[in-house]
Structure formats: C-alpha cells, structure tokens
Design an enzyme around this catalytic site. Structure first.
Site, short mmCIF file in Angstrom:
data_model
loop_
_atom_site.label_atom_id
_atom_site.label_comp_id
_atom_site.label_asym_id
_atom_site.label_seq_id
_atom_site.Cartn_x
_atom_site.Cartn_y
_atom_site.Cartn_z
N THR A 136 0.87 -1.32 0.00
CA THR A 136 0.62 0.14 -0.37
C THR A 136 0.82 1.25 -0.15
OG1 THR A 136 -1.26 -1.01 1.03
CG2 THR A 136 -2.07 1.01 1.68
N SER A 157 2.36 5.51 -1.80
CA SER A 157 2.59 5.83 -3.46
C SER A 157 3.87 5.20 -3.83
CB SER A 157 3.18 7.53 -2.85
OG SER A 157 3.84 7.72 -2.25
N GLY A 166 6.36 -0.69 0.15
CA GLY A 166 7.25 0.48 0.49
C GLY A 166 7.23 0.44 2.07
N ALA A 167 8.12 2.02 2.88
CA ALA A 167 8.29 2.16 4.24
C ALA A 167 7.81 3.42 4.54
CB ALA A 167 9.13 1.27 4.18
N ASP A 168 7.77 3.72 5.71
CA ASP A 168 8.35 4.93 6.77
C ASP A 168 9.90 5.31 6.52
OD1 ASP A 168 5.60 5.36 5.91
OD2 ASP A 168 4.72 4.45 7.51
N LYS A 183 6.18 0.50 9.45
CA LYS A 183 5.23 1.43 8.27
C LYS A 183 3.82 1.81 9.04
CE LYS A 183 4.65 -2.32 4.76
NZ LYS A 183 4.63 -0.84 4.33
N GLY A 184 3.11 2.12 8.09
CA GLY A 184 2.35 2.56 8.35
C GLY A 184 1.29 3.55 8.69
N GLU A 207 -1.27 -5.27 6.00
CA GLU A 207 0.52 -5.48 5.04
C GLU A 207 1.79 -6.71 6.30
OE1 GLU A 207 1.03 -0.84 3.28
OE2 GLU A 207 1.76 -1.68 5.80
O1 R5P Z 1 0.39 1.96 5.87
C1 R5P Z 1 0.51 2.31 4.71
C2 R5P Z 1 2.54 1.97 4.60
O2 R5P Z 1 2.26 1.05 5.54
C3 R5P Z 1 3.49 1.87 3.86
O3 R5P Z 1 4.08 1.23 2.60
C4 R5P Z 1 4.11 3.33 3.94
O4 R5P Z 1 3.71 4.13 4.50
C5 R5P Z 1 5.25 3.75 2.28
O5 R5P Z 1 4.63 4.85 2.08
P1 R5P Z 1 4.87 5.64 0.53
O6 R5P Z 1 5.70 4.50 -0.39
O7 R5P Z 1 3.71 6.32 0.67
O8 R5P Z 1 5.76 6.56 1.53
#
Ligand code: R5P
Length: 226
Positions: free
Chosen positions: A26, A28, A83-85, A95-96, A104
């Site tokens: 999940t 972007s 993805g990850a934060d 993540k999250g 996930e």
């Molecule tokens: O709940 C969301 C997820 O863990 C996303 O994978 C994570 O926040 C990374 O998202 P992004 O690729 O948008 O930075």
C-alpha cells in the site's frame, strides 16, 4: 521524489516471474509498482495473482488489471512488494503512515521474499528517529492503551481523519495511535512488547521481515540485503 519512487518501482519488476503470487503493498511508491505490474501482465500475458494488503491496493489492482486473490485463496506468496516510512541499517522498518500496517504485516510476513521500495530519505540510523510508530487498536481501548504506552517513554496520539470528522478508521474498523518514542533500542523487542497490550491489534514495527530494500537515489537504485 516522484521520479525516485518510479525508478525503484520499475526496478522491483525484475523480481517478478510468470506464475507468481505477489503480495501487493500500500502507499504512493507501491502504487507505481502496481501500475507497472499491470502493464507487464498485459504485455507479456503473464499468469500472476496479487494478494492486496488494503482497500487501496485492491482498487488499484482492479484498475490496472492485476487479477487478485484473497490470502485464504492462495497456497503461498512468492514475493511481496511494499513501501516503508523508515528503514534502519538492519533493514528493520516502520510502516503504517497509510494505516494499512496490519494486513501488510500479515501478507509480507508470509512472503517468500519481501521487497521494500523507498527513496533515500527513508533511511535512518535508528527506528523512530523521524516517524512515530503507528499502532492499530480496538476503538474502545484507545485511551487505556495510549496511557499504558507511556511506560515505554513514549507519547501516543490518536490519528485524526482529514476528510472525515473524528479519528481515522482503518480498513479493519479500528483506530490508529501514532506513538513517538524517546528511543527504540531493540525494534524486535518493542514490536513484541507493544503487541502484548490487550486491545492492540498490530503495530508498525516490522523487525526482521524485509529481505531486500531497493533505495532510490539520484545516482540510481541501491540494493540492500539482509
Ligand atoms: O500504511 C501504509 C504503508 O505502510 C505504506 O507502505 C508506507 O507508509 C509507505 O508509503 P509511501 O510509499 O507512500 O511513502
């Protein structure tokens, strides 16, 4: 930043083979991967099934023509891509941000290979440096859990929705507490500790789960492996 996300998403396609079952993350960055995966399935007529980790990834899979299966309809998951934060030097993750952490983790924990897609701004020396740890909780327990979490030298804040009054409601009908720690010394230990609090459904520390992290940098994609 968007270009870096696209580059890592494209690189992740090199792990995709015919007949695979793929966990669909999940966010972007993953949404670019889903677009590229859909294109490749169509162009090469691949027989691939995706297991979504959220309403978002399910809807994107439908839009991009990726056939989907629920977790209980597949025997195994070959790879998962997400993805990850934050990513620490041992490839532990937070993540999250998108509140999808529970599904996930359920899917990615079970994948043969879990591939994480980030840009270099997500690399940290220690988890929690920049981002809070999201914790999914049963709504009735949110306040009690927020108070209990203070024993870890942390502050928990109920995540509020942007286009809805009141708190964010997860895909599972729960609340999210964003927990800012003073310091996380041992990610695996903290991940386990948080999940022992009654009412906690899951938390966003993903310790010892990622196998490969693809990092988008202006100089190209770096591959980190555990
Ligand atoms: O709940 C969301 C997820 O863990 C996303 O994978 C994570 O926040 C990374 O998202 P992004 O690729 O948008 O930075």
């Amino acid at each position: 930043m968007e270009e870096l996300k696209k580059t890592v998403a494209m690189e992740a396609l090199s792990f995709v083979e015919d007949d695979m079952v793929i966990g669909l993350g999940t966010g972007s960055t993953t949404s670019y991967f889903l677009k590229f995966l859909g294109d490749r399935i169509r162009e090469e007529e691949l027989e691939i099934y995706g297991v979504p980790t959220s309403h978002q990834s399910r809807l994107l899979a439908l839009e991009y023509g990726i056939p989907i299966r629920a977790l209980d309809e597949v025997d195994a998951i070959d790879i998962a891509v997400d993805g990850a934060d934050e990513v620490d030097p041992n490839l532990n993750l937070i993540k999250g941000r998108g509140a999808a952490l529970t599904m996930e983790k359920i899917v990615e924990y079970r994948a043969g290979t879990f591939i994480v897609l980030v840009d270099e701004s997500k690399l940290v020396n220690r988890l929690g440096e920049k981002m809070p740890v999201p914790v999914e909780v049963i709504p009735a327990a949110w306040r009690a859990i927020a108070e209990e979490i203070e024993v870890f030298n942390a502050r928990a804040e109920l995540r509020m929705a942007k286009k809805k009054d009141g708190p964010v409601i997860t895909d599972n009908g729960n609340f999210i507490l964003d927990v800012k720690f003073e310091r996380i010394d041992d990610p695996l230990d903290m991940e386990i500790e948080l999940n022992t609090i009654p009412g906690v459904v899951e938390n966003g520390i993903f310790a010892d789960i990622a196998d490969i992290v693809l990092v988008g940098t202006p100089q190209g994609v770096k591959k980190l492996e555990r």
